[in-house]
Design a protein around this motif. Structure first.
Motif, PDB file in Angstrom:
ATOM      1  N   ILE A  76       0.843  -1.184   0.000  1.00  0.00           N
ATOM      2  CA  ILE A  76       0.000   0.000   0.000  1.00  0.00           C
ATOM      3  C   ILE A  76       0.884   1.241   0.000  1.00  0.00           C
ATOM      4  CG2 ILE A  76      -1.833   1.249   1.185  1.00  0.00           C
ATOM      5  CD1 ILE A  76      -2.675  -1.510   0.137  1.00  0.00           C
ATOM      6  N   TRP A  77       0.890   1.943  -1.123  1.00  0.00           N
ATOM      7  CA  TRP A  77       1.660   3.170  -1.220  1.00  0.00           C
ATOM      8  C   TRP A  77       0.881   4.325  -0.622  1.00  0.00           C
ATOM      9  CZ3 TRP A  77       6.595   3.978  -2.120  1.00  0.00           C
ATOM     10  CH2 TRP A  77       7.326   3.030  -2.859  1.00  0.00           C
ATOM     11  N   CYS A  78       1.566   5.130   0.164  1.00  0.00           N
ATOM     12  CA  CYS A  78       0.955   6.269   0.851  1.00  0.00           C
ATOM     13  C   CYS A  78       1.748   7.535   0.549  1.00  0.00           C
ATOM     14  CB  CYS A  78       0.929   6.008   2.356  1.00  0.00           C
ATOM     15  SG  CYS A  78       0.327   7.398   3.351  1.00  0.00           S
ATOM     16  N   ALA A  79       1.065   8.537   0.014  1.00  0.00           N
ATOM     17  CA  ALA A  79       1.678   9.852  -0.165  1.00  0.00           C
ATOM     18  C   ALA A  79       1.620  10.599   1.163  1.00  0.00           C
ATOM     19  CB  ALA A  79       0.937  10.637  -1.237  1.00  0.00           C
ATOM     20  N   LEU A  80       2.756  11.091   1.620  1.00  0.00           N
ATOM     21  CA  LEU A  80       2.818  11.899   2.833  1.00  0.00           C
ATOM     22  C   LEU A  80       3.054  13.343   2.408  1.00  0.00           C
ATOM     23  CD1 LEU A  80       4.845   9.364   4.954  1.00  0.00           C
ATOM     24  CD2 LEU A  80       2.577  10.228   5.540  1.00  0.00           C
ATOM     25  N   VAL A  81       2.007  14.149   2.519  1.00  0.00           N
ATOM     26  CA  VAL A  81       2.066  15.490   1.959  1.00  0.00           C
ATOM     27  C   VAL A  81       3.005  16.401   2.742  1.00  0.00           C
ATOM     28  CG1 VAL A  81       0.035  16.319   3.233  1.00  0.00           C
ATOM     29  CG2 VAL A  81       0.656  17.398   1.067  1.00  0.00           C
ATOM     30  N   SER A  82       3.157  16.148   4.046  1.00  0.00           N
ATOM     31  CA  SER A  82       4.041  16.995   4.842  1.00  0.00           C
ATOM     32  C   SER A  82       4.345  16.320   6.164  1.00  0.00           C
ATOM     33  CB  SER A  82       3.400  18.357   5.120  1.00  0.00           C
ATOM     34  OG  SER A  82       2.335  18.225   6.047  1.00  0.00           O
ATOM     35  N   PRO A  83       5.464  16.670   6.777  1.00  0.00           N
ATOM     36  CA  PRO A  83       5.713  16.216   8.154  1.00  0.00           C
ATOM     37  C   PRO A  83       4.798  16.950   9.122  1.00  0.00           C
ATOM     38  CG  PRO A  83       7.441  17.704   7.447  1.00  0.00           C
ATOM     39  CD  PRO A  83       6.566  17.482   6.249  1.00  0.00           C
ATOM     40  N   VAL A  84       4.771  16.481  10.347  1.00  0.00           N
ATOM     41  CA  VAL A  84       3.986  17.134  11.387  1.00  0.00           C
ATOM     42  C   VAL A  84       4.475  18.566  11.582  1.00  0.00           C
ATOM     43  CG1 VAL A  84       3.536  17.113  13.868  1.00  0.00           C
ATOM     44  CG2 VAL A  84       3.394  14.992  12.555  1.00  0.00           C
ATOM     45  N   ASN A  85       3.535  19.494  11.708  1.00  0.00           N
ATOM     46  CA  ASN A  85       3.866  20.896  11.907  1.00  0.00           C
ATOM     47  C   ASN A  85       3.813  21.207  13.401  1.00  0.00           C
ATOM     48  OD1 ASN A  85       2.988  23.873  12.294  1.00  0.00           O
ATOM     49  ND2 ASN A  85       3.743  23.831  10.189  1.00  0.00           N
ATOM     50  N   ALA A  86       4.924  21.620  13.956  1.00  0.00           N
ATOM     51  CA  ALA A  86       5.017  21.830  15.404  1.00  0.00           C
ATOM     52  C   ALA A  86       4.050  22.907  15.893  1.00  0.00           C
ATOM     53  CB  ALA A  86       6.452  22.200  15.783  1.00  0.00           C
ATOM     54  N   ILE A 114       2.752  24.293   5.052  1.00  0.00           N
ATOM     55  CA  ILE A 114       3.208  22.957   4.674  1.00  0.00           C
ATOM     56  C   ILE A 114       4.652  23.056   4.200  1.00  0.00           C
ATOM     57  CG2 ILE A 114       2.891  21.050   3.046  1.00  0.00           C
ATOM     58  CD1 ILE A 114      -0.079  21.724   3.000  1.00  0.00           C
ATOM     59  N   LYS A 115       5.495  22.206   4.742  1.00  0.00           N
ATOM     60  CA  LYS A 115       6.897  22.176   4.346  1.00  0.00           C
ATOM     61  C   LYS A 115       7.037  21.302   3.099  1.00  0.00           C
ATOM     62  CE  LYS A 115      11.429  20.636   6.007  1.00  0.00           C
ATOM     63  NZ  LYS A 115      12.143  19.940   7.108  1.00  0.00           N
ATOM     64  N   PRO A 116       7.490  21.863   1.977  1.00  0.00           N
ATOM     65  CA  PRO A 116       7.550  21.070   0.750  1.00  0.00           C
ATOM     66  C   PRO A 116       8.692  20.057   0.751  1.00  0.00           C
ATOM     67  CG  PRO A 116       8.418  23.267   0.344  1.00  0.00           C
ATOM     68  CD  PRO A 116       7.884  23.266   1.754  1.00  0.00           C
TER      69      PRO A 116
END
Length: 328
Positions: free
Chosen positions: A236-246, A273-275
């Motif tokens: 199952i491929w998962c796109a992770l759009v961004s890391p957690v934002n503090a 969002i961090k690219p």
């Protein structure tokens, strides 16, 4: 952009973070397209890549990388799937679930309303071998234009639906947190769906003793999952759009009025969002990570959709006017 709608945020405690393996950077091939933010990518039987951009156009990218505009939904195309009859299934906000004839771009509305309510944020779609369509709605309160409002609000307004071949639509799950990607396992026994805000992947069982129930597959992700797809080997491929934002995590358990104030400020003042380029494949049974990549590229970032085809992982994004692929 028109005046922002109001939000009604609640206090909540973000889930903990379970780190993923440190995947190596991969060599990206970036394919520019005539449009911005190709949110999802799918491949058809002729090896064409299909995507939709933020002005409503649907693009076909030939195997040699030439893009062609085929249709315009008049909305914002999001998740896509290729139907068994060859049509392109399109989740559109705010138009709902559409089907497009790839030969001439003719569009048909498959689902515009559920239980008398118009779909606001139809997000992702998949189809099983018998022609049954499963699709998600991220939130019933906002369209894609205001997705950041849904994130700040942090209410469980997402749903998972089934459309039978006769057109009957059934609500399978509701009250879930920003439902996003959905894909069917290779054996057809279950759906895997993503909740972006809860940072988890879950299984909705279609067959067997657990049919009609939900079990966790991956929890406490260190990033926000977006669209999903099933690879050739069942992963199952998962796109992770961004890391957690503090900053966003800090705000979550505090007074909701803080997020109300933030929502009314210009978008540039909100947590951003961090690219980066981040995708992970999980075992469909155990949920263990089995493959992935994480890197940065000046011309591509914020991965939101992906599909594995002929040894390549194609990716869409919301940060660039391009799609990209890597060898897998």
């Amino acid at each position: 952009m028109s005046r922002k709608p109001p939000i009604d945020p609640v206090r909540w405690t973000p889930p903990p973070i379970t780190p993923l393996p440190d995947y190596p950077a991969a060599e990206l091939t970036v394919v520019p397209i005539p449009g911005h933010a190709p949110e999802d990518v799918v491949v058809d039987a002729d090896r064409n890549i299909w995507t939709g951009v933020d002005d409503g156009r649907i693009l076909r990218i030939s195997p040699d990388g030439v893009p062609t505009v085929v249709a315009d939904t008049g909305g914002r195309p999001l998740g896509l799937a290729v139907s068994g009859d060859g049509r392109l299934l399109i989740c559109d906000s705010p138009r709902g679930l559409l089907a497009m004839d790839p030969r001439n771009g003719a569009l048909e509305a498959l689902v515009e309303k559920v239980a008398g309510r118009h779909l606001q944020f139809c997000s992702n779609v998949t189809e099983t071998s018998d022609g049954t369509i499963y699709f998600t709605e991220s939130t019933s309160a906002f369209t894609y234009e205001y997705f950041k409002g849904a994130v700040l609000e942090a209410r469980g307004r997402g749903s998972l639906f089934r459309r039978d071949p006769d057109g009957t639509v059934t609500t399978l799950l509701e009250g879930i947190y920003f439902t996003n990607g959905v894909t069917v396992t290779t054996d057809g026994s279950a759906l895997v769906f993503a909740e972006t805000l809860s940072r988890r992947l879950s299984k909705y069982w279609l067959e067997g003793p657990q049919a009609g129930t939900v079990t966790p597959l991956v929890q406490n992700l260190p990033g926000h999952p977006d669209n999903l797809s099933t690879g050739a080997d069942g992963r199952i491929w998962c796109a992770l759009v961004s890391p957690v934002n503090a900053a966003a995590e800090w705000l979550a358990p505090r007074a909701p009025v803080l997020r109300k104030i933030l929502w009314q400020l210009p978008d540039r003042l909100a947590p951003q969002i961090k690219p980066e380029v981040w995708a992970v494949a999980f075992d469909a049974d155990s949920g263990e990570p089995v493959s992935g990549l994480r890197t940065h590229h000046p011309d591509f970032g914020m991965v939101t959709g992906l599909v594995e085809s002929e040894g390549r992982l194609w990716m869409g994004c919301i940060g660039s006017p391009a799609v990209a692929y890597v060898a897998v």
